[in-house]
Scaffold this active site. Structure first.
Site, PDB file in Angstrom:
ATOM      1  N   SER A 219       0.702  -1.286  -0.033  1.00  0.00           N
ATOM      2  CA  SER A 219      -0.215  -0.002  -0.036  1.00  0.00           C
ATOM      3  C   SER A 219       0.768   1.244   0.340  1.00  0.00           C
ATOM      4  O   SER A 219       2.065   1.103   0.637  1.00  0.00           O
ATOM      5  CB  SER A 219      -0.875   0.086   1.324  1.00  0.00           C
ATOM      6  OG  SER A 219      -1.413   1.267   1.498  1.00  0.00           O
TER       7      SER A 219
ATOM      8  N   TYR B 284      -1.493  -0.248  10.514  1.00  0.00           N
ATOM      9  CA  TYR B 284      -1.602  -0.546   9.082  1.00  0.00           C
ATOM     10  C   TYR B 284      -0.252  -0.276   8.187  1.00  0.00           C
ATOM     11  O   TYR B 284       0.100  -0.798   7.317  1.00  0.00           O
ATOM     12  CB  TYR B 284      -2.990   0.162   8.506  1.00  0.00           C
ATOM     13  CG  TYR B 284      -3.109  -0.233   6.903  1.00  0.00           C
ATOM     14  CD1 TYR B 284      -3.541  -1.387   6.785  1.00  0.00           C
ATOM     15  CD2 TYR B 284      -3.000   0.659   5.900  1.00  0.00           C
ATOM     16  CE1 TYR B 284      -4.127  -1.935   5.474  1.00  0.00           C
ATOM     17  CE2 TYR B 284      -3.314   0.532   4.423  1.00  0.00           C
ATOM     18  CZ  TYR B 284      -3.922  -1.054   4.313  1.00  0.00           C
ATOM     19  OH  TYR B 284      -3.947  -1.269   3.198  1.00  0.00           O
TER      20      TYR B 284
END
Length: 258
Positions: free
Chosen positions: A145, A158
């Site tokens: 990501s 995250y």
């Protein structure tokens, strides 16, 4: 329906395939010629996906497992080999997580996010790597990501997990050089769900995102990032000294607690 056979012979395991990017990649890679094995915890969604792929002329099967459970993942990989033969491509896509809020910090939520994303990716690699090394060919793909590039507000767990995936895959790319096994890291930014009514800036439509990622996978590119507008913004933010970055990003986390 005409289906281009750009990569005949690839048997591809896709984790986290019951929805979102994994679901879209399974359909797109099958359309381009992969035989796909779709894996997640929810059987009904996987069976529906397999039906759509086979209706379009592709080959697919569903296996259920939790990627944080190495034994269950190994059993699922064995089922795939029994049906389709050796797994030659892995798309370790399973991921997600809850925001990290300092006002009510939950260590278990942080651990769960890191286990799902980073440990789940490592577990998936573990069930295919020995066979790939023995065959002298293979392809490892992992879903990172743009959140890996810098720490994001309310994104401590995250961002850390995705940064771990980026370094994990880079290390594997070094160690697997000249073994016949390629390594690809995908780092998307915001991707809109097909049924989303929100039209946010710099959010890539799901169908376009999965088509571009599938193209990067087929080409065995080392790295893919998108959408371009968000990559540009992320690269600018990477150049900021921390005090300036902190001022820009403060208060930009998720508005609601999770």
């Amino acid at each position: 329906m005409n289906r281009p056979k750009q990569n005949p012979g690839e048997v591809t395991l896709i984790t986290g395939a019951s929805q979102g990017i994994g679901y879209g990649l399974a359909r797109e890679l099958a359309r381009r010629g992969d035989t796909v094995a779709v894996l997640a915890r929810r059987r009904a969604e996987l069976e529906a996906l397999v039906a759509r792929i086979t209706d379009d002329g592709g080959r697919a099967m569903a296996v259920t497992a939790d990627v944080t459970d190495r034994a269950a993942l190994a059993e699922a990989a064995g089922q795939i080999r029994s049906t389709f033969g050796p797994i030659t491509r892995l798309v370790a896509n399973a991921g997600g997580g809850q925001p990290t809020h300092v006002a009510h910090y939950d260590g278990q939520t942080v651990e769960d996010t890191i286990r799902l994303n980073l440990i789940g990716t490592a577990n998936a690699v573990g069930v295919v790597l020995d066979d790939m090394l023995a065959q002298g060919r293979g392809h490892l793909v992992a879903m990172g990501s743009l959140a890996a590039l810098r720490g994001l507000p309310t994104g401590a767990a995250y961002s850390a997990a995705k940064a771990g995936i980026a370094n994990f895959m880079e290390s594997l790319a070094i160690d697997l050089w000249q073994t016949g096994i390629d390594v690809t890291l995908l780092e998307p930014g915001f991707v809109a769900k097909p049924d989303s009514k929100k039209k946010r800036r710099m959010r890539m439509p799901m169908d376009i995102a999965t088509q571009r990622m599938a193209s990067a996978i087929i080409a065995r590119r080392r790295h893919w990032r998108g959408p371009a507008s968000l990559v540009f913004a992320a690269n600018i933010l990477r150049l900021l000294p921390f005090p300036a970055y902190r001022r820009v990003m403060a208060g930009q986390g998720r508005a609601t607690d999770g």
